[in-house]
Design an enzyme around this catalytic site. Structure first.
Site, PDB file in Angstrom:
ATOM      1  N   ASP A  57       0.866  -0.995  -0.171  1.00 55.60           N
ATOM      2  CA  ASP A  57       0.254  -0.229   0.274  1.00 55.60           C
ATOM      3  C   ASP A  57       1.062   1.134   0.128  1.00 55.60           C
ATOM      4  OD1 ASP A  57      -1.849  -1.433   0.472  1.00 55.60           O
ATOM      5  OD2 ASP A  57      -1.933  -1.575   2.780  1.00 55.60           O
ATOM      6  N   TYR A 111       6.359  -9.244   7.322  1.00 53.99           N
ATOM      7  CA  TYR A 111       6.156  -7.966   7.832  1.00 53.99           C
ATOM      8  C   TYR A 111       6.632  -7.629   8.758  1.00 53.99           C
ATOM      9  CZ  TYR A 111       3.147  -7.586   3.115  1.00 53.99           C
ATOM     10  OH  TYR A 111       2.696  -7.278   1.943  1.00 53.99           O
TER      11      TYR A 111
END
Lengths: 271, 271
Positions: A57, A111
């Protein structure tokens, strides 16, 4: 063609409008593609089968994203040439891969989220983190895109490091916004604004969504393909990154010192 | 008038074109003046005898600069009102001062330099730092402006903190560029490119200048007037500074993590 190569690359997400190619926007992917064309490594994304492991994103950074492309460009020179032609994208390792290699199919993804510490209850967050592990219905923890939302989370680990809560998440693949929604739920539990039971219900697809954490705290740490990676001359990249790091530390010092004075003002200790 | 007030203020030098008022440039001083006029505290710099303790070069930050101005603006509200009207300048303490108070006349000034550590010889730097203490001819350690350059340095302290060498310098007053020139000399000695003897000669006005360190590493930490400072509601400043600090830490983490991978690549430990 027999000359497909995978390259590990990194980018600071605050300097781009997202990772994926978009018309009229500067993205990490468009920066890489321009550089690949400029150095003569490829003629076009389509012709040379350019593919990227993970889309991120807008605002999200990557340390270990991977692209693959068909090119005969000299391996010993490709990292240095790309780093000399890219701004804010850093290529630091490569591997020969089969013609059929698709970086989207990975063994695992890792992540990491950096959540400012404001007194959250870390043991409640750690307890809640365990709820996400294993197979669950992640419908309330993603941006719906018509995909199956029953997914398996490998691990979610929470620890405190200075002023930051570090949250590491591992799975084979993630849905869009999934990490940021899990982190927001953990943060709400940490602040006592949601309970572990609320999270348990949401993981069965019931109840309310628990929000979306800011993009800027998120790093894609690594995408694991079990590759036999090689380094090579990186060009001036290392020095530039060290300078950026040192500048960030000076900015941190300024704001930390100023905060200390406002906490202690007026009689702050003059060292 | 009987209503002169001194205010401690801070600014991140990377966000301004210097501290001093200049036509058509955004400076810390012009930002403060606009805010003082906007909140109705003063009508003009001249009429209300606006004065600032220390001018700083473009790129230099301040944590403890001081301005004084004649105003009847309510003391309990002045910090919050200024912080609400300023961008990137932070006002965090105030004191009533006599009509005759001039912030340029101070008991002492404290500067701190953040020098990236690249293996410099710290004991040589510490030894060299002592050379600057006491009264010396600082002609080769300033930008000549026609002033007397025989000055007295209080102390110069060198220590390592993580990736940074922190250098603290204290004196009643400093000449223009003086800190940055002393730091550059210390850095050269640390790298073995100059000797302590070179510095000793330069401090007698002989030999060569030893360079100018970058502005961005320098903070004006404090100007001491022996004031009886008060705090007061600061408005949203504290939260904004905490957010800036956290963003700086995330940027530091990105660059540090990336550096570690280039040092260790390809086989960097996947945690």
């Amino acid at each position: 063609m027999g000359d497909r190569v995978a390259v590990k690359f990194a980018y600071d997400g605050t300097k781009f409008m997202g990772s994926q190619r978009q018309p009229h926007e500067r993205t990490a992917e468009s920066e890489l593609l321009s550089a690949l064309i400029k150095i003569g490594a490829i003629s076009s994304a389509e012709e040379n089968h350019f593919r990227v492991a993970s889309r991120t994103d807008r605002g999200v950074s990557a340390l270990g994203n991977v692209f693959a492309v068909n090119t005969s460009f000299r391996r010993q020179e490709i990292l240095g040439a790309l780093n000399a032609s890219c701004n804010d994208v850093y290529c630091y390792a490569w591997a020969e891969v089969p013609d059929t290699f698709s970086p989207r199919r990975a063994r695992g993804r890792w992540y990491r989220y950096h959540l400012p510490y404001h007194g959250q209850d870390l043991s409640a967050m750690t307890e809640c983190a365990l709820e996400f592990e294993g197979e669950h219905e992640f419908r309330l923890f993603c941006k719906p895109e018509g995909k199956v939302t029953l997914r398996t989370m490998g691990s979610v680990e929470v620890r405190l490091d200075g002023n930051m809560i570090i949250i590491d998440l591992r799975a084979r693949e993630f849905l869009r916004n999934m990490v940021r929604r899990i982190v927001s739920a953990l943060d709400q539990v940490g602040h006592g604004r949601a309970s572990v039971e609320d999270v348990r219900s949401a993981l069965q697809g019931n109840g309310r969504s628990l929000g979306l954490a800011e993009a800027e705290g998120l790093f894609l740490m690594d995408v694991d393909h079990g590759l036999d990676l090689s380094a090579g001359p990186l060009g001036p990249m290392t020095q530039m990154v060290a300078e950026e790091r040192d500048r960030a530390m000076v900015r941190w010092q300024f704001n930390q010192q100023l905060l200390e004075r406002t906490y202690l003002a007026p009689g702050f200790p003059e060292k």
